[in-house]
Design an enzyme around this catalytic site. Structure first.
Site, PDB file in Angstrom:
ATOM      1  N   ASP A  24      25.430 -83.415 -64.688  1.00 42.65           N
ATOM      2  CA  ASP A  24      26.680 -84.063 -64.270  1.00 42.65           C
ATOM      3  C   ASP A  24      27.870 -83.668 -65.139  1.00 42.65           C
ATOM      4  O   ASP A  24      28.799 -84.449 -65.326  1.00 42.65           O
ATOM      5  CB  ASP A  24      26.528 -85.599 -64.264  1.00 42.65           C
ATOM      6  CG  ASP A  24      25.330 -86.027 -63.451  1.00 42.65           C
ATOM      7  OD1 ASP A  24      25.141 -85.459 -62.370  1.00 42.65           O
ATOM      8  OD2 ASP A  24      24.578 -86.915 -63.899  1.00 42.65           O
ATOM      9  N   HIS A  52      25.805 -81.262 -56.734  1.00 39.53           N
ATOM     10  CA  HIS A  52      26.974 -80.509 -57.199  1.00 39.53           C
ATOM     11  C   HIS A  52      28.155 -80.802 -56.284  1.00 39.53           C
ATOM     12  O   HIS A  52      28.119 -80.512 -55.095  1.00 39.53           O
ATOM     13  CB  HIS A  52      26.657 -79.008 -57.229  1.00 39.53           C
ATOM     14  CG  HIS A  52      25.702 -78.657 -58.335  1.00 39.53           C
ATOM     15  ND1 HIS A  52      25.260 -77.389 -58.578  1.00 39.53           N
ATOM     16  CD2 HIS A  52      25.129 -79.433 -59.282  1.00 39.53           C
ATOM     17  CE1 HIS A  52      24.446 -77.400 -59.632  1.00 39.53           C
ATOM     18  NE2 HIS A  52      24.353 -78.636 -60.066  1.00 39.53           N
TER      19      HIS A  52
HETATM   20  P1  IMP Z   1      13.831 -85.804 -61.708  1.00 42.27           P
HETATM   21  O1  IMP Z   1      14.538 -84.502 -61.880  1.00 42.27           O
HETATM   22  O2  IMP Z   1      14.134 -86.469 -60.387  1.00 42.27           O
HETATM   23  O3  IMP Z   1      12.367 -85.703 -61.954  1.00 42.27           O
HETATM   24  O4  IMP Z   1      14.406 -86.811 -62.799  1.00 42.27           O
HETATM   25  C1  IMP Z   1      14.137 -86.666 -64.192  1.00 42.27           C
HETATM   26  C2  IMP Z   1      15.314 -87.098 -65.042  1.00 42.27           C
HETATM   27  O5  IMP Z   1      16.376 -86.168 -64.875  1.00 42.27           O
HETATM   28  C3  IMP Z   1      15.900 -88.461 -64.674  1.00 42.27           C
HETATM   29  O6  IMP Z   1      16.356 -89.090 -65.851  1.00 42.27           O
HETATM   30  C4  IMP Z   1      17.061 -88.109 -63.756  1.00 42.27           C
HETATM   31  O7  IMP Z   1      18.052 -89.106 -63.743  1.00 42.27           O
HETATM   32  C5  IMP Z   1      17.551 -86.823 -64.397  1.00 42.27           C
HETATM   33  N1  IMP Z   1      18.200 -85.910 -63.442  1.00 42.27           N
HETATM   34  C6  IMP Z   1      17.596 -85.130 -62.528  1.00 42.27           C
HETATM   35  N2  IMP Z   1      18.482 -84.399 -61.866  1.00 42.27           N
HETATM   36  C7  IMP Z   1      19.692 -84.699 -62.368  1.00 42.27           C
HETATM   37  C8  IMP Z   1      21.003 -84.211 -62.104  1.00 42.27           C
HETATM   38  O8  IMP Z   1      21.256 -83.339 -61.273  1.00 42.27           O
HETATM   39  N3  IMP Z   1      22.003 -84.782 -62.843  1.00 42.27           N
HETATM   40  C9  IMP Z   1      21.761 -85.707 -63.799  1.00 42.27           C
HETATM   41  N4  IMP Z   1      20.548 -86.172 -64.085  1.00 42.27           N
HETATM   42  C10 IMP Z   1      19.511 -85.667 -63.379  1.00 42.27           C
HETATM   43 MG    MG Z   2      25.106 -84.115 -60.599  1.00 41.69          MG
END
Ligand code: IMP
Ligand code: MG
Length: 453
Positions: A24, A52
């Site tokens: 982010d 994105h």
């Molecule tokens: P997962 O990728 O859904 O397995 O999530 C694992 C961790 O990464 C969690 O804490 C999510 O909130 C974080 N996360 C996954 N994708 C993003 C993203 O695109 N932006 C910010 N945090 C992310």
């Molecule tokens: Mg994002």
């Protein structure tokens, strides 16, 4: 050529955008500006967990699987073999973009398929004994899909065309069911649909994707052709998530399941690491993260709750994929120095400096803080100045901070860095010094045009 076109410099005219913090950071916007100068844009990891956001012509668009090159005509957009793909969600994603989708799309047949079962076990797994959310995943099935790939039971996109795809899906179904049982999930047959139905849905989605002119084709030959030193094509590698969410680089276990650092590019596109000329880090002027424990987010502990709330409101710090409020903190020195080291940045782009300007105007906050080090609870131990993946962040406390004056001038119309108000200039110089790299550009608002170089 776009305002950042000069960043495609080097023998292969390639450039990568990598998240410095916890995702982010505004990579979507920066990648979009770079994509204007690119011929090929490739994602190397992640999947629909990413969000994105790109703003132009009065519209706001969010991509999840797709490289942001889709917003640029005559751009080839590769979803690399290191990605995980929810084919049905991808159909919706493409349709949601309408005529804003301009570039062509290629999915590597070696990318891994997310099934509805993966999504279910992702949602069912993420709790400790007290039912507390641990990692706070996006529940898109990302972790279980990568886990099944590592266990050699996953299907790749290309496998869906095989005669024995049904048998392969049955094996995967058994694996998912055993995972669900191990997590004491109730196996609702409406949710745990049988393999034959899943195969029909996945093949149906694949047909719909082909109707949208999506090609299923290895990404590496496309990239290799553009990366040849005698070819003038420009290639952009678009990272998702961020360094601190890396499966190995980040603060495990509060991480995603792929490699968002520069080191992951070659593996996730199946090309040589030497083909990536430059790596640009994208970092926000403050820090946010979604999910994970509050205790482990040391820069958040260093920020006053009131300030965090104000920044969340002003900066719209809610997940682009899940809508969850993000934790907010000051810049995290140990994490920034670490990210600079593991990625070897050739420059950084600092985003959302306009949010801090607004904070300065709307509140009585007069300083921007910077968390300089972490401290262990043992008195007498040296301050920790660089993050390390095996640190037990929960057992640490935020150490000393440095303050610099906040800026309150309107910066959204600023297009040249040398026109920045003095406190902002000092802040950027300080960031560059801490990360031992240059600030390549400053993002001063959500829109495509809002960039100062
Ligand atoms: P997962 O990728 O859904 O397995 O999530 C694992 C961790 O990464 C969690 O804490 C999510 O909130 C974080 N996360 C996954 N994708 C993003 C993203 O695109 N932006 C910010 N945090 C992310
Ligand atoms: Mg994002």
């Amino acid at each position: 050529m776009s305002r950042l076109g000069h960043l495609f410099e080097g023998p292969h005219r390639s450039c990568a955008v990598v998240g410095v913090q916890w995702g982010d950071e505004g990579k979507g916007k920066i990648a979009d500006i770079l994509a204007d100068s690119a011929d090929v844009v490739a994602r190397w990891q992640g999947g629909p967990n990413a969000g994105h956001t790109v703003c132009f012509d009065g519209g706001e668009y969010v991509t999840h699987h797709l490289p942001v090159g889709v917003f640029h005509a005559e751009t080839t957009n590769v979803i690399g073999c290191g990605c995980v793909v929810d084919l049905e969600a991808l159909v919706e994603e493409i349709e949601s973009l309408g005529p804003a989708k301009q570039g062509s799309i290629v999915i590597d047949p070696n990318a891994t398929v997310i099934t509805p079962w993966h999504r279910l076990i992702d949602a069912g797994h993420d709790e400790d004994e007290e039912g507390e959310d641990i990692v706070g995943t996006t529940n898109r099935g990302i972790g279980p899909t990568y886990a099944s790939r590592a266990s050699r039971v996953a299907l790749r996109v290309g496998d869906l065309m095989r005669d024995d795809a049904g048998l392969m899906l049955e094996r995967l179904f058994d694996w998912c069911v055993s995972r669900a049982r191990a997590d004491d999930m109730t196996l609702d047959p409406d949710a745990f649909v049988p393999p034959s139905d899943v195969l029909r849905h996945l093949r149906g989605a694949l047909d719909e994707l082909k109707d949208h002119d999506v090609r299923i084709e290895p990404g590496a030959p496309i990239l290799e052709a553009s990366l040849r030193t005698d070819v003038a094509d420009r290639v952009l590698f678009e990272g998702a998530q961020g360094t601190m969410l890396g499966l190995r680089a980040g603060n495990y276990p509060y991480v995603t399941s792929s490699t968002p650092t520069a080191a992951g590019i070659a593996a996730g596109c199946n090309i040589s690491p030497g083909r990536v000329d430059r790596t640009i880090g994208v970092m926000k002027a403050y820090t946010t993260r979604v999910g994970g424990s509050d205790e482990a987010f040391l820069c958040g502990r260093a920020m006053d709750d009131y300030v965090a709330e104000q920044i969340r409101d002003i900066g719209g710090e809610y997940g682009a994929t899940t809508g969850r409020p993000r934790k907010v903190g000051w810049l995290d020195g140990p994490a920034l120095r670490y990210a600079a080291r593991v990625n070897g940045f050739d420059g950084v782009v600092v985003t959302k400096v306009d949010v801090l300007a607004e904070l300065g105007r709307q509140t009585d906050v007069e300083h921007v803080d910077f968390l300089d080090d972490y401290r262990s609870n043992d008195a007498g131990e040296e301050p920790i100045c660089t993050f390390e993946p095996t640190l037990d962040a929960e057992a640490l406390t935020p150490g000393s901070t440095r303050s610099s004056p906040i800026w309150t001038e309107e910066v959204r119309t600023m297009r040249r860095r040398d026109r920045a108000p003095e406190p902002l200039r000092a802040f950027l110089d300080f960031v560059a010094e801490q990360m031992e790299t240059d600030v390549a550009a400053v993002s001063v608002g959500p829109d495509r045009e809002a960039i100062a170089t």
